[in-house]
Write an enzyme that holds these catalytic residues in place. Structure first.
Site, PDB file in Angstrom:
ATOM      1  N   LYS A   9      65.013  70.900 -47.842  1.00 51.78           N
ATOM      2  CA  LYS A   9      66.113  71.818 -47.530  1.00 51.78           C
ATOM      3  C   LYS A   9      67.482  71.187 -47.857  1.00 51.78           C
ATOM      4  O   LYS A   9      67.582  69.963 -48.057  1.00 51.78           O
ATOM      5  CB  LYS A   9      66.033  72.211 -46.048  1.00 51.78           C
ATOM      6  CG  LYS A   9      64.753  72.986 -45.705  1.00 51.78           C
ATOM      7  CD  LYS A   9      64.791  73.480 -44.263  1.00 51.78           C
ATOM      8  CE  LYS A   9      63.543  74.255 -43.912  1.00 51.78           C
ATOM      9  NZ  LYS A   9      63.610  74.841 -42.552  1.00 51.78           N
ATOM     10  N   TYR A  49      62.610  84.500 -45.832  1.00 50.72           N
ATOM     11  CA  TYR A  49      62.532  84.472 -44.361  1.00 50.72           C
ATOM     12  C   TYR A  49      62.512  85.874 -43.749  1.00 50.72           C
ATOM     13  O   TYR A  49      62.875  86.034 -42.581  1.00 50.72           O
ATOM     14  CB  TYR A  49      63.702  83.669 -43.791  1.00 50.72           C
ATOM     15  CG  TYR A  49      63.537  82.168 -43.953  1.00 50.72           C
ATOM     16  CD1 TYR A  49      62.477  81.492 -43.340  1.00 50.72           C
ATOM     17  CD2 TYR A  49      64.432  81.412 -44.691  1.00 50.72           C
ATOM     18  CE1 TYR A  49      62.316  80.120 -43.470  1.00 50.72           C
ATOM     19  CE2 TYR A  49      64.281  80.029 -44.826  1.00 50.72           C
ATOM     20  CZ  TYR A  49      63.219  79.399 -44.214  1.00 50.72           C
ATOM     21  OH  TYR A  49      63.051  78.037 -44.335  1.00 50.72           O
ATOM     22  N   ASN A 112      66.520  71.297 -40.419  1.00 44.74           N
ATOM     23  CA  ASN A 112      65.363  70.450 -40.082  1.00 44.74           C
ATOM     24  C   ASN A 112      64.660  69.868 -41.312  1.00 44.74           C
ATOM     25  O   ASN A 112      63.455  69.610 -41.278  1.00 44.74           O
ATOM     26  CB  ASN A 112      64.406  71.203 -39.145  1.00 44.74           C
ATOM     27  CG  ASN A 112      63.831  72.444 -39.773  1.00 44.74           C
ATOM     28  OD1 ASN A 112      64.143  72.765 -40.925  1.00 44.74           O
ATOM     29  ND2 ASN A 112      62.996  73.151 -39.041  1.00 44.74           N
ATOM     30  N   HIS A 115      60.451  72.327 -45.074  1.00 48.63           N
ATOM     31  CA  HIS A 115      59.679  73.508 -44.677  1.00 48.63           C
ATOM     32  C   HIS A 115      58.208  73.264 -44.959  1.00 48.63           C
ATOM     33  O   HIS A 115      57.862  72.564 -45.911  1.00 48.63           O
ATOM     34  CB  HIS A 115      60.139  74.728 -45.494  1.00 48.63           C
ATOM     35  CG  HIS A 115      59.230  75.916 -45.352  1.00 48.63           C
ATOM     36  ND1 HIS A 115      59.287  76.774 -44.277  1.00 48.63           N
ATOM     37  CD2 HIS A 115      58.202  76.366 -46.131  1.00 48.63           C
ATOM     38  CE1 HIS A 115      58.347  77.703 -44.410  1.00 48.63           C
ATOM     39  NE2 HIS A 115      57.676  77.484 -45.528  1.00 48.63           N
ATOM     40  N   GLU A 126      53.637  82.097 -50.066  1.00 54.28           N
ATOM     41  CA  GLU A 126      54.914  81.403 -50.288  1.00 54.28           C
ATOM     42  C   GLU A 126      54.920  80.650 -51.617  1.00 54.28           C
ATOM     43  O   GLU A 126      55.937  80.620 -52.305  1.00 54.28           O
ATOM     44  CB  GLU A 126      55.189  80.450 -49.124  1.00 54.28           C
ATOM     45  CG  GLU A 126      55.493  81.181 -47.817  1.00 54.28           C
ATOM     46  CD  GLU A 126      55.690  80.245 -46.631  1.00 54.28           C
ATOM     47  OE1 GLU A 126      55.972  80.739 -45.534  1.00 54.28           O
ATOM     48  OE2 GLU A 126      55.560  79.013 -46.800  1.00 54.28           O
TER      49      GLU A 126
HETATM   50  P1  CMP Z   1      60.939  76.640 -41.279  1.00 52.18           P
HETATM   51  O1  CMP Z   1      59.707  75.801 -41.107  1.00 52.18           O
HETATM   52  O2  CMP Z   1      61.562  76.616 -42.615  1.00 52.18           O
HETATM   53  O3  CMP Z   1      60.640  78.171 -40.889  1.00 52.18           O
HETATM   54  C1  CMP Z   1      61.545  78.998 -40.229  1.00 52.18           C
HETATM   55  C2  CMP Z   1      62.842  78.335 -39.948  1.00 52.18           C
HETATM   56  O4  CMP Z   1      63.674  79.008 -39.029  1.00 52.18           O
HETATM   57  C3  CMP Z   1      62.580  76.997 -39.298  1.00 52.18           C
HETATM   58  O5  CMP Z   1      62.029  76.102 -40.233  1.00 52.18           O
HETATM   59  C4  CMP Z   1      63.950  76.643 -38.763  1.00 52.18           C
HETATM   60  O6  CMP Z   1      64.778  76.092 -39.763  1.00 52.18           O
HETATM   61  C5  CMP Z   1      64.470  78.027 -38.370  1.00 52.18           C
HETATM   62  N1  CMP Z   1      64.330  78.253 -36.925  1.00 52.18           N
HETATM   63  C6  CMP Z   1      63.189  78.455 -36.251  1.00 52.18           C
HETATM   64  N2  CMP Z   1      63.446  78.641 -34.935  1.00 52.18           N
HETATM   65  C7  CMP Z   1      64.784  78.541 -34.785  1.00 52.18           C
HETATM   66  C8  CMP Z   1      65.656  78.639 -33.661  1.00 52.18           C
HETATM   67  N3  CMP Z   1      65.210  78.868 -32.425  1.00 52.18           N
HETATM   68  N4  CMP Z   1      66.988  78.492 -33.884  1.00 52.18           N
HETATM   69  C9  CMP Z   1      67.449  78.259 -35.138  1.00 52.18           C
HETATM   70  N5  CMP Z   1      66.660  78.160 -36.254  1.00 52.18           N
HETATM   71  C10 CMP Z   1      65.339  78.294 -36.077  1.00 52.18           C
END
Ligand code: CMP
Length: 137
Positions: A9, A49, A112, A115, A126
């Site tokens: 990311k 998303y 984070n 993914h 995906e």
């Molecule tokens: P990812 O694994 O890419 O899949 C969905 C993404 O949504 C997740 O990683 C986070 O980056 C984001 N996400 C999921 N839950 C939350 C939350 N409670 N608040 C903010 N971002 C979130």
């Protein structure tokens, strides 16, 4: 063999972690079936998303994912989906186990670092979103 989609990311790209993450992927026994650096448009991020469209974090998530380049990868390995999720750790870095990518490199639940697909079916879908036809390889 299963397919899973991995994304490095924008936050991890800004920290120049591409090499370290790719090294970990190879050390964990994944084959990199396809790999591409790209910058997601807002529309592509919203499409990827779409399942989170109603969530309060959707807007911030799509802004974040389109703010800079990402590396998208289709990875294959036995038990790829579960294994990659184990390697990356919990979505929220505060809950991520020692030794996981998110424990070391994620700064928040949105930013984070990486993914990983959450099911075998989503892994195929995906990977197909970014690499049409890759599931046939
Ligand atoms: P990812 O694994 O890419 O899949 C969905 C993404 O949504 C997740 O990683 C986070 O980056 C984001 N996400 C999921 N839950 C939350 C939350 N409670 N608040 C903010 N971002 C979130």
């Amino acid at each position: 063999m299963q397919l899973t989609l991995a994304i490095i990311k924008p936050d991890a790209m800004e920290k120049r972690l591409q090499g370290a993450i790719l090294q970990r992927i190879l050390a964990e026994g994944f084959e990199v079936v396809a790999l591409r650096q790209t910058r997601l448009t807002r529309e592509q991020a919203e499409g990827f998303y779409a399942v989170h469209r109603e969530k309060p974090f959707f807007d911030g998530l799509c802004s974040f994912m389109s703010r800079g380049p990402v590396v998208v990868m289709a990875l294959s390995r036995e038990d790829a989906v579960r294994h990659w999720r184990e390697v990356i750790g919990a979505t929220n870095p505060a809950d991520a186990a020692e030794g996981t990518i998110r424990k070391h490199h994620a700064s928040s639940v949105t930013e984070n670092a990486v993914h990983g697909s959450d099911s075998q079916e989503n892994g195929r879908l995906e990977c197909g979103y970014f690499f049409p036809g890759v599931e046939l390889l």
